[in-house]
Write a protein that holds these residues in place. Structure first.
Motif, PDB file in Angstrom:
ATOM      1  N   SER B  76       0.846  -1.187   0.000  1.00 44.69           N
ATOM      2  CA  SER B  76       0.000   0.000   0.000  1.00 44.69           C
ATOM      3  C   SER B  76       0.884   1.240   0.000  1.00 44.69           C
ATOM      4  O   SER B  76       1.674   1.450   0.922  1.00 44.69           O
ATOM      5  CB  SER B  76      -0.880  -0.004   1.257  1.00 44.69           C
ATOM      6  OG  SER B  76      -1.412   1.295   1.439  1.00 44.69           O
ATOM      7  N   LEU B 192      -9.563  -5.137  -5.020  1.00 42.94           N
ATOM      8  CA  LEU B 192      -8.866  -4.423  -3.950  1.00 42.94           C
ATOM      9  C   LEU B 192      -9.866  -3.737  -3.016  1.00 42.94           C
ATOM     10  O   LEU B 192      -9.672  -3.722  -1.794  1.00 42.94           O
ATOM     11  CB  LEU B 192      -7.890  -3.391  -4.534  1.00 42.94           C
ATOM     12  CG  LEU B 192      -6.596  -3.949  -5.136  1.00 42.94           C
ATOM     13  CD1 LEU B 192      -5.821  -2.845  -5.854  1.00 42.94           C
ATOM     14  CD2 LEU B 192      -5.714  -4.605  -4.070  1.00 42.94           C
ATOM     15  N   PHE B 197      -9.040  -2.073   0.422  1.00 42.53           N
ATOM     16  CA  PHE B 197      -7.982  -1.139  -0.003  1.00 42.53           C
ATOM     17  C   PHE B 197      -8.517   0.050  -0.819  1.00 42.53           C
ATOM     18  O   PHE B 197      -7.799   0.589  -1.657  1.00 42.53           O
ATOM     19  CB  PHE B 197      -6.922  -1.890  -0.823  1.00 42.53           C
ATOM     20  CG  PHE B 197      -6.097  -2.866  -0.023  1.00 42.53           C
ATOM     21  CD1 PHE B 197      -5.211  -2.409   0.950  1.00 42.53           C
ATOM     22  CD2 PHE B 197      -6.212  -4.231  -0.248  1.00 42.53           C
ATOM     23  CE1 PHE B 197      -4.436  -3.315   1.683  1.00 42.53           C
ATOM     24  CE2 PHE B 197      -5.439  -5.142   0.484  1.00 42.53           C
ATOM     25  CZ  PHE B 197      -4.553  -4.681   1.447  1.00 42.53           C
ATOM     26  N   ASP B 200      -6.324   3.097  -0.906  1.00 38.53           N
ATOM     27  CA  ASP B 200      -5.164   2.951  -1.793  1.00 38.53           C
ATOM     28  C   ASP B 200      -5.521   3.375  -3.215  1.00 38.53           C
ATOM     29  O   ASP B 200      -4.750   4.056  -3.884  1.00 38.53           O
ATOM     30  CB  ASP B 200      -4.724   1.482  -1.865  1.00 38.53           C
ATOM     31  CG  ASP B 200      -3.759   1.127  -0.753  1.00 38.53           C
ATOM     32  OD1 ASP B 200      -3.733   1.860   0.257  1.00 38.53           O
ATOM     33  OD2 ASP B 200      -3.062   0.113  -0.893  1.00 38.53           O
TER      34      ASP B 200
END
Lengths: 227, 227
Positions: B76, B192, B197, B200
């Motif tokens: 990340s 993701l 995430f 990110d």
């Protein structure tokens, strides 16, 4: 789900896999079968093609776009007239299209070209999971294959598109004239024109000349009539 | 000439090669170096990464999007803050981006992301022959990489585009919102997000946060200030 993969370097596995090599392997396969060939057997190596010569068999194909020594036909679909191919087994080896086929696994494997695009779309309408495998040229992306893939995806009107299918569809939608796009921008088309094959390209870009779908069964493409 | 290749399965050779793995390897490389890391060493195998542990070295990366056991950081970019990475050697192994690098040969090899896109475009302006190599995801096409490639090609305003570059440019031109396109349609982005995430992704899609170009020299990305 529908996916479009370019120049497959791994094994491509799906329920249905559509092989695309517009210039010229899949256009030739479609033409040969539509004109009465019994079957088209794709092979990888020149020596394997020559070894398959027998009665009622034509050994065909190219390397670097040119017909090979000792071969009956090259890879120009215009050579595959009824009077030449009718009833024959065509053994075909080409630089790109026939190389890809051994990397494909599927319950149904079919060959697509502009020449039979509507028949292919009709065939695919009953299929759940589809991967369109673009052969490319010498390991590189060919825009004509991707454009046909985008046309097929567009006509299937589905929402379950994986990345490659979405991009192919967007690309197809952005192109005003398929013929102009390919003749002007495809590196491979420009190379074929340089080698004197412009008539082949004009022929390969005709849509729906044939209402047939070549299906790969036991190592040979045979005809499946759709309409 | 400018070309864009997707998921290179052969060795990619060009004067200048631009590696793209937007989610997330090249975004992480750019962030780490912009935040003061001494160098980023891409390695293929987890065990090779662990074997490189020494003073002033952080062993970093992921498999299946997740940080590995015994590793200092995951993949990340948000983890790569100045206070963590400044002055350090980052050894990075990821599922896709760092795998592609060993298949690349060029006089200049650089890393591109949305985070440094203008610096990359500036750097490429002096280059004649360029290949943009999209890492993809698990051997498959990733639309976010292709979209960044298209943005770079578009901004270079050149006419000598090979097939992949032309299609990438057309695709970029067809997209109204890069952020929406990727978050909505990229299979990898959606995966993701599923893994938690999303922050990110929002970070990786910010344009021009950093004016730096990571250049690969003797197996390590180092910083090249452009402005």
């Amino acid at each position: 789900m529908i996916d479009v993969v370019m120049v497959p370097c791994f094994v491509v596995k799906d329920e249905t896999v559509v092989v695309v090599d517009v210039l010229r392997a899949t256009s030739t396969i479609v033409t040969a079968l539509a004109n009465g060939a019994r079957e088209v057997v794709p092979v990888k190596k020149v020596e394997d093609a020559l070894a398959k010569r027998s009665k009622n068999t034509l050994v065909c194909g190219e390397r670097n776009a040119k017909k090979l020594e000792g071969f009956d036909l090259g890879n120009s679909p215009l050579e595959y007239k009824s009077e030449v191919v009718s009833g024959k087994t065509i053994v075909l080896t080409t630089t790109n299209g026939t190389q890809v086929i051994e990397k494909i696994e599927g319950n149904s494997i079919i060959a697509a070209s502009f020449l039979n695009v509507s028949a292919v779309v009709e065939y695919l309408k009953e299929k759940e999971s589809i991967t369109i495998a673009c052969a490319g040229t010498n390991g590189k992306f060919s825009l004509e294959d991707f454009l046909l893939a985008g046309m097929i995806v567009k006509r299937l009107e589905r929402d379950d598109l994986v990345d490659g299918a979405l991009v192919a569809k967007r690309y197809f939608e952005s192109v005003k004239s398929v013929r102009e796009e390919i003749k002007k921008h495809s590196s491979h088309a420009r190379r074929l024109i340089f080698f004197g094959f412009e008539k082949d390209i004009d022929f390969c870009l005709r849509e729906d000349l044939f209402g047939v779908v070549p299906v790969l069964i036991d190592g040979a493409f045979i005809l499946r009539e759709v309409r």
